[in-house]
Design an enzyme around this catalytic site. Structure first.
Site, mmCIF file in Angstrom:
data_model
loop_
_atom_site.group_PDB
_atom_site.id
_atom_site.type_symbol
_atom_site.label_atom_id
_atom_site.label_comp_id
_atom_site.label_asym_id
_atom_site.label_seq_id
_atom_site.Cartn_x
_atom_site.Cartn_y
_atom_site.Cartn_z
ATOM 1 N N GLY A 254 49.605 -35.800 -23.689
ATOM 2 C CA GLY A 254 50.941 -36.195 -24.108
ATOM 3 C C GLY A 254 51.147 -37.651 -24.428
ATOM 4 O O GLY A 254 52.249 -38.041 -24.846
ATOM 5 N N GLU A 291 43.979 -34.575 -20.534
ATOM 6 C CA GLU A 291 43.994 -33.700 -21.708
ATOM 7 C C GLU A 291 44.620 -34.366 -22.930
ATOM 8 O O GLU A 291 45.546 -33.816 -23.534
ATOM 9 C CB GLU A 291 44.787 -32.412 -21.397
ATOM 10 C CG GLU A 291 44.285 -31.609 -20.209
ATOM 11 C CD GLU A 291 45.228 -30.452 -19.861
ATOM 12 O OE1 GLU A 291 46.354 -30.386 -20.407
ATOM 13 O OE2 GLU A 291 44.836 -29.617 -19.038
ATOM 14 N N GLY A 293 45.321 -35.254 -26.671
ATOM 15 C CA GLY A 293 45.046 -34.654 -27.981
ATOM 16 C C GLY A 293 45.371 -35.662 -29.054
ATOM 17 O O GLY A 293 44.510 -36.380 -29.565
ATOM 18 N N ARG A 294 46.671 -35.770 -29.338
ATOM 19 C CA ARG A 294 47.165 -36.649 -30.387
ATOM 20 C C ARG A 294 46.568 -38.059 -30.337
ATOM 21 O O ARG A 294 46.165 -38.611 -31.365
ATOM 22 C CB ARG A 294 48.689 -36.745 -30.259
ATOM 23 C CG ARG A 294 49.366 -37.569 -31.322
ATOM 24 C CD ARG A 294 50.823 -37.863 -30.939
ATOM 25 N NE ARG A 294 51.517 -36.697 -30.443
ATOM 26 C CZ ARG A 294 52.184 -35.829 -31.206
ATOM 27 N NH1 ARG A 294 52.275 -36.038 -32.492
ATOM 28 N NH2 ARG A 294 52.776 -34.778 -30.675
ATOM 29 N N ARG A 330 54.617 -31.477 -40.077
ATOM 30 C CA ARG A 330 55.300 -32.299 -39.073
ATOM 31 C C ARG A 330 56.645 -32.860 -39.541
ATOM 32 O O ARG A 330 57.621 -32.807 -38.787
ATOM 33 C CB ARG A 330 54.386 -33.415 -38.563
ATOM 34 C CG ARG A 330 53.122 -32.869 -37.854
ATOM 35 C CD ARG A 330 52.342 -33.946 -37.131
ATOM 36 N NE ARG A 330 53.079 -34.447 -36.001
ATOM 37 C CZ ARG A 330 53.773 -35.565 -35.972
ATOM 38 N NH1 ARG A 330 53.792 -36.361 -37.030
ATOM 39 N NH2 ARG A 330 54.436 -35.909 -34.903
ATOM 40 N N TYR A 334 59.449 -31.384 -37.133
ATOM 41 C CA TYR A 334 59.950 -32.296 -36.091
ATOM 42 C C TYR A 334 60.698 -33.492 -36.666
ATOM 43 O O TYR A 334 60.972 -34.445 -35.931
ATOM 44 C CB TYR A 334 58.784 -32.871 -35.256
ATOM 45 C CG TYR A 334 57.720 -31.909 -34.809
ATOM 46 C CD1 TYR A 334 57.972 -30.952 -33.819
ATOM 47 C CD2 TYR A 334 56.438 -31.975 -35.346
ATOM 48 C CE1 TYR A 334 56.961 -30.104 -33.386
ATOM 49 C CE2 TYR A 334 55.427 -31.116 -34.911
ATOM 50 C CZ TYR A 334 55.703 -30.188 -33.935
ATOM 51 O OH TYR A 334 54.706 -29.351 -33.514
ATOM 52 N N CYS A 361 58.675 -23.989 -52.424
ATOM 53 C CA CYS A 361 60.057 -23.623 -52.739
ATOM 54 C C CYS A 361 60.936 -23.620 -51.498
ATOM 55 O O CYS A 361 61.362 -22.571 -51.026
ATOM 56 C CB CYS A 361 60.079 -22.261 -53.402
ATOM 57 S SG CYS A 361 59.013 -22.238 -54.832
ATOM 58 N N TYR A 390 47.790 -32.406 -35.267
ATOM 59 C CA TYR A 390 48.821 -31.426 -35.614
ATOM 60 C C TYR A 390 49.085 -31.419 -37.123
ATOM 61 O O TYR A 390 50.205 -31.193 -37.566
ATOM 62 C CB TYR A 390 50.106 -31.678 -34.798
ATOM 63 C CG TYR A 390 49.819 -31.695 -33.311
ATOM 64 C CD1 TYR A 390 49.537 -30.513 -32.639
ATOM 65 C CD2 TYR A 390 49.752 -32.888 -32.590
ATOM 66 C CE1 TYR A 390 49.220 -30.520 -31.287
ATOM 67 C CE2 TYR A 390 49.431 -32.906 -31.240
ATOM 68 C CZ TYR A 390 49.178 -31.713 -30.594
ATOM 69 O OH TYR A 390 48.859 -31.721 -29.256
HETATM 70 C C1 LIG Z 1 49.387 -29.791 -26.383
HETATM 71 C C2 LIG Z 1 48.834 -29.991 -25.031
HETATM 72 C C3 LIG Z 1 48.076 -31.135 -24.738
HETATM 73 C C4 LIG Z 1 47.859 -32.254 -25.718
HETATM 74 O O1 LIG Z 1 49.028 -32.932 -25.995
HETATM 75 P P1 LIG Z 1 48.977 -34.290 -26.845
HETATM 76 O O2 LIG Z 1 50.375 -34.696 -26.981
HETATM 77 O O3 LIG Z 1 48.349 -33.938 -28.161
HETATM 78 O O4 LIG Z 1 48.153 -35.253 -26.087
HETATM 79 C C5 LIG Z 1 47.515 -31.224 -23.484
HETATM 80 N N1 LIG Z 1 47.698 -30.253 -22.554
HETATM 81 C C6 LIG Z 1 48.438 -29.157 -22.799
HETATM 82 C C7 LIG Z 1 48.600 -28.144 -21.729
HETATM 83 C C8 LIG Z 1 49.038 -28.988 -24.039
HETATM 84 O O5 LIG Z 1 49.790 -27.905 -24.274
#
Ligand SMILES: *Cc1c(COP(=O)(O)O)cnc(C)c1O
Length: 432
Positions: A254, A291, A293-294, A330, A334, A361, A390
């Protein structure tokens, strides 16, 4: 793909690998104009060195404690990127059987570093993950705990699990990607978690391995991470007193980036994040799972697109590109902001105000509204920045548009990571 080792710490921690050289936009050592000529548009372009750099920032910031960075596959599930990260020691956070299969294909040994999240896991997905002997299931309901026990018993294996607790912490982000409040569908109320661990201890097929939490995505302030982890840490202490041998704390992902053109120091952001987690963990020394991601992939990527039409409707100017909401949703989903750069560097500071839109469209098919941008004309290339997370993973075939190709840049070397979809691909699943 060539074997890739850790990025050298000497590389600059610039926010983005997309820079002008000789008045033309490059990704690291490769010209975007050349990429468009060779691979066509729309095209996702990723810098391998920036992804490695971001991963190493995490490794460094958490070096003082046992940890595993489990990259969240849903941010960008390209096999080439998964392999790049796995070879540097990453584990993975998955949310489906499909993502499990991607990890297996990218780097089989990484299966033992997989954590499986998600509120609605199906029996076949649980079976596949049990057979792969993944590290941990992040269980999100009492029902799922029962299902996990039943599947583990059927397969005669023990399932390591963590309950994903909902800490009821507010993280300031877009409502669609905030997940840590009790009103959200995610996690188990932290107040009932203890009784569920007690129940699980009665099953010999379940092993209480950890506790996990994930409060949302694109979170810029780090205090909510500290608050959530503080609650998790005190739960872990209680669970230990109850006799559970909790080995891991999964802090989720996150951590947000800056999508604007303001200066952004990624290293500083990771350090602040690590300090916040350390505060929440206090003297706790369990193995820490992360964890992100982004944060690892967003700024490494751009969506390269060509201008098809420039048109005037009343007082408004529309720049219509060959990329659309099906390629990068995105902004539509969002109201996300993406910086947009013309590939040929403008000579002056003169700009026009325009909407940059796709050909789909729907009026929701826009990348930017009333944006100041240098005058571009049909045939020109523009790059939508910070599209590495994403982006492609949320792409669809809406309007029967083939999905883009993806290239991974390593210095001056270009690897086609995914070829462009063809008309044959588009129709392959259909029966007439
Ligand atoms: C989506 C998600 C992430 C990654 O979130 P980011 O904002 O991309 O870092 C990590 N853990 C869980 C459980 C998620 O659903």
């Amino acid at each position: 793909m060539k074997k890739k080792t850790a990025a050298s710490p000497a590389t600059s921690a610039a926010a983005r690998p997309f820079v002008y050289r000789n008045r033309s936009l490059y990704c690291d050592g490769v010209s975007l104009t050349a990429l468009a000529e060779q691979h066509g548009t729309p095209l996702y372009v990723y810098s391998a060195s920036q992804i490695s750099e971001r991963f190493q920032l995490f490794q460094k910031a958490f070096a003082s404690r046992p940890h595993t960075v489990c990259y969240a596959v849903k941010a960008n599930s390209s096999l080439a990127i998964l392999r790049l990260l796995a070879r540097q020691g990453a584990g993975f956070d998955i949310v489906s059987g499909g993502e499990l299969e991607r990890v297996r294909r990218a780097h089989k040994p990484a299966l033992k570093k997989v954590v499986f999240s998600g509120v609605g896991k199906q029996p076949w997905e649980i079976d596949a993950a049990l057979k792969a002997d993944i590290l941990q299931f992040n269980v999100e309901s009492e029902m799922e705990l029962d299902l996990l026990a039943a599947r583990a018993q059927a397969l005669k294996v023990r399932a390591r699990f963590a309950l994903r607790v909902n800490p009821d912490v507010f993280a300031e982000t877009h409502p669609y990607i905030s997940t840590g409040l009790s009103e959200h569908k995610f996690g188990i109320d932290i107040k009932v978690a203890r009784s569920l661990y007690r129940r699980a201890a009665k099953s010999k097929w379940l092993e209480a391995y950890g506790v996990s939490v994930h409060i949302g995505s694109q979170i810029r302030k780090v205090d909510p991470f500290a608050a959530a982890l503080e609650r998790v840490t005190s739960l872990v202490a209680e669970l230990r007193r109850d006799g559970h041998d909790i080995r891991a704390i999964d802090a989720g992902g996150g951590l947000g980036i800056d999508y604007s053109d303001a200066p952004f120091n990624a290293a500083h952001q990771v350090d602040r994040y690590a300090a916040a987690l350390a505060k929440g963990l206090a003297s706790e020394t369990a193995h820490l799972l992360l964890e992100p991601g982004r944060f690892l992939v967003a700024q490494a990527g751009a969506l390269l697109t060509r201008v098809l039409v420039v048109k005037q409707n009343g007082s408004k100017t529309f720049i219509i590109t060959d990329a659309a909401m099906n390629d990068l949703i995105r902004p539509a989903l969002y109201h996300a902001h993406h910086e947009i750069l013309p590939v040929r560097q403008p000579s002056g500071k003169r700009t026009i105000t325009a909407d940059i839109v796709g050909p789909v469209c729907e009026s929701g098919d826009f990348f930017a509204r009333d944006r100041a941008i240098a005058q571009v004309k049909p045939g020109d290339l523009v790059a939508l920045l910070d599209a590495g997370a994403y982006g492609m993973t949320q792409a669809s075939n809406y309007n029967s548009r083939p999905r883009p190709a993806e290239v991974l840049i390593e210095g001056t070397q270009v690897t086609l990571a995914r070829r462009r979809e063809t008309m044959r691909d588009l129709l392959a699943q259909e029966i007439l």
